[in-house]
Scaffold this active site. Structure first.
Site: not given
Length: 368
Positions: A294-295, A32, A87, A316, A85, A135, A261, A163, A114, A137, A237
């Site tokens: 992707g960093v 996940y 979740a 991540r 951010p 962040q 994202h 976002t 987040s 929503y 974002k």
């Protein structure tokens, strides 16, 4: 396996936390966290984009006065590495975002918390450093959205990051096939006091997507309303198109995060790094742009800065490090990224962030 209380000897670079995290997370939880959306084509594109960029170093540059300091939206940044951010970080560690906040404070890093964090604003922000963003929503209930804004303001957050690219989310097929389901213990702590929106009853022939999932998606009027509700700078974002960037800039949005994202929005969208130069060209040199998705290394951060970003968000990697060694792991990961960036700058002949620009990217004659 429970998180360690020390730095594992196997960690030699920041990305090693991604490898080690497999031993500290269940197979389904790892799938996940690591997965993107659909068939993960954009997830792969993010990494391929970074790996394809070749740097063009210069010789005999004096970097003995080098540093990573800059300013962003009127605030001093000791370095351009920000915590994206993410979740539900209690999925990886019981302390979740609290430990991430502690690591941010210890490393002078900006935390972006987040809306869907596993620990609430009130629990988390006392542990963060001065650089703290929230962040947002949009919620189906406008009063809930406004309450989140007021809670962020009360917690001394400096910036709101809205976002807009994930009003609908499709899970990674890899995560579905692994059997992942969110454990009952993992909740969106910031939303527990708000009433869940009523389930829409669809008429015959109506779409579960268009008239269902997208019925509450934010629109331009929502964004205009938000601009009138707070004095905090608002950053959007999820921007991937230069025309959207120009529209948002014209509306008074203070800055943008160029992001897909982490491959979790539209599968098949371009890599964030690929579109960043076109967005920089559209908005001009002085407008704040951040890069996300992707960093994995300090060299990736250098590539993002060279392509036009003012700062870079790390996603991540923070949750991988959190799973391995809690706050200590996240702080160590950030220190490694910072030193990797410094080493890349020194080898490339760049003493400051201002020295990093498109001239540091090598292009052969067919790409020019």
């Amino acid at each position: 396996m429970a998180a360690l209380n020390s730095i594992p000897g196997e960690v030699h670079c920041a990305q090693d936390y991604e490898i080690l995290a497999r031993h500290f997370l269940s197979e389904a939880d790892y799938a996940y966290i690591a997965g993107g959306c659909g068939r993960d084509s954009t997830l792969r594109a993010n990494r391929e984009a970074f790996d394809s960029v070749r740097l063009w170093p210069r010789l005999l540059r004096d970097v003995r006065h080098g540093h990573l300091a800059s300013t962003l939206l009127g605030h001093a940044l000791p370095h351009p590495i920000m915590l994206a951010p993410l979740a539900y970080q209690t999925l990886a560690h019981p302390q979740g975002e609290i430990d991430v906040a502690r690591a941010a404070a210890a490393t002078d890093s900006c935390l972006i918390l987040s809306t869907l964090s596993g620990r609430s604003i009130e629990e988390t922000m006392p542990h963060a450093g001065e650089a703290r963003w929230f962040q947002l929503y949009f919620q189906a209930d406008q009063a809930a959205t406004l309450d989140l804004v007021r809670r962020a303001e009360s917690a001394a957050c400096q910036v709101l990051v809205v976002t807009l690219d994930t009003a609908i989310k499709l899970p990674s097929l890899g995560a579905l096939r692994s059997g992942f389901s969110m454990p009952a213990r993992v909740v969106a702590a910031n939303l527990t006091n708000y009433r869940a929106p009523a389930q829409l009853a669809l008429a015959r022939g109506q779409s579960r997507i268009f008239q269902g999932a997208m019925a509450g998606a934010p629109n331009l009027d929502d964004l205009r309303w938000l601009l009138g509700q707070t004095r905090l700078p608002i950053v959007v974002k999820g921007v991937l198109h230069p025309e959207d960037a120009l529209m948002l800039k014209a509306m008074g949005i203070a800055g943008l995060v160029v992001s897909n994202h982490g491959g979790r929005s539209l599968d098949g969208a371009p890599a964030s790094l690929e579109v960043l130069p076109a967005i920089r060209a559209a908005v001009g040199p002085g407008y704040p742009l951040l890069l996300d998705s992707g960093v994995r290394s300090g060299t990736d951060i250098f590539r993002g800065l060279a392509a036009g970003a003012n700062a870079v968000l790390v996603g991540r990697l923070q949750v991988y490090a959190l799973a391995v060694a809690g706050a200590l792991g996240v702080a160590h990961m950030l220190r490694l990224l910072r030193e990797e960036l410094e080493a890349c700058m020194a080898q490339a002949g760049c003493a400051t962030l201002a020295d990093i620009g498109p001239q540091m990217i090598y292009r052969n004659k067919d790409e020019a």
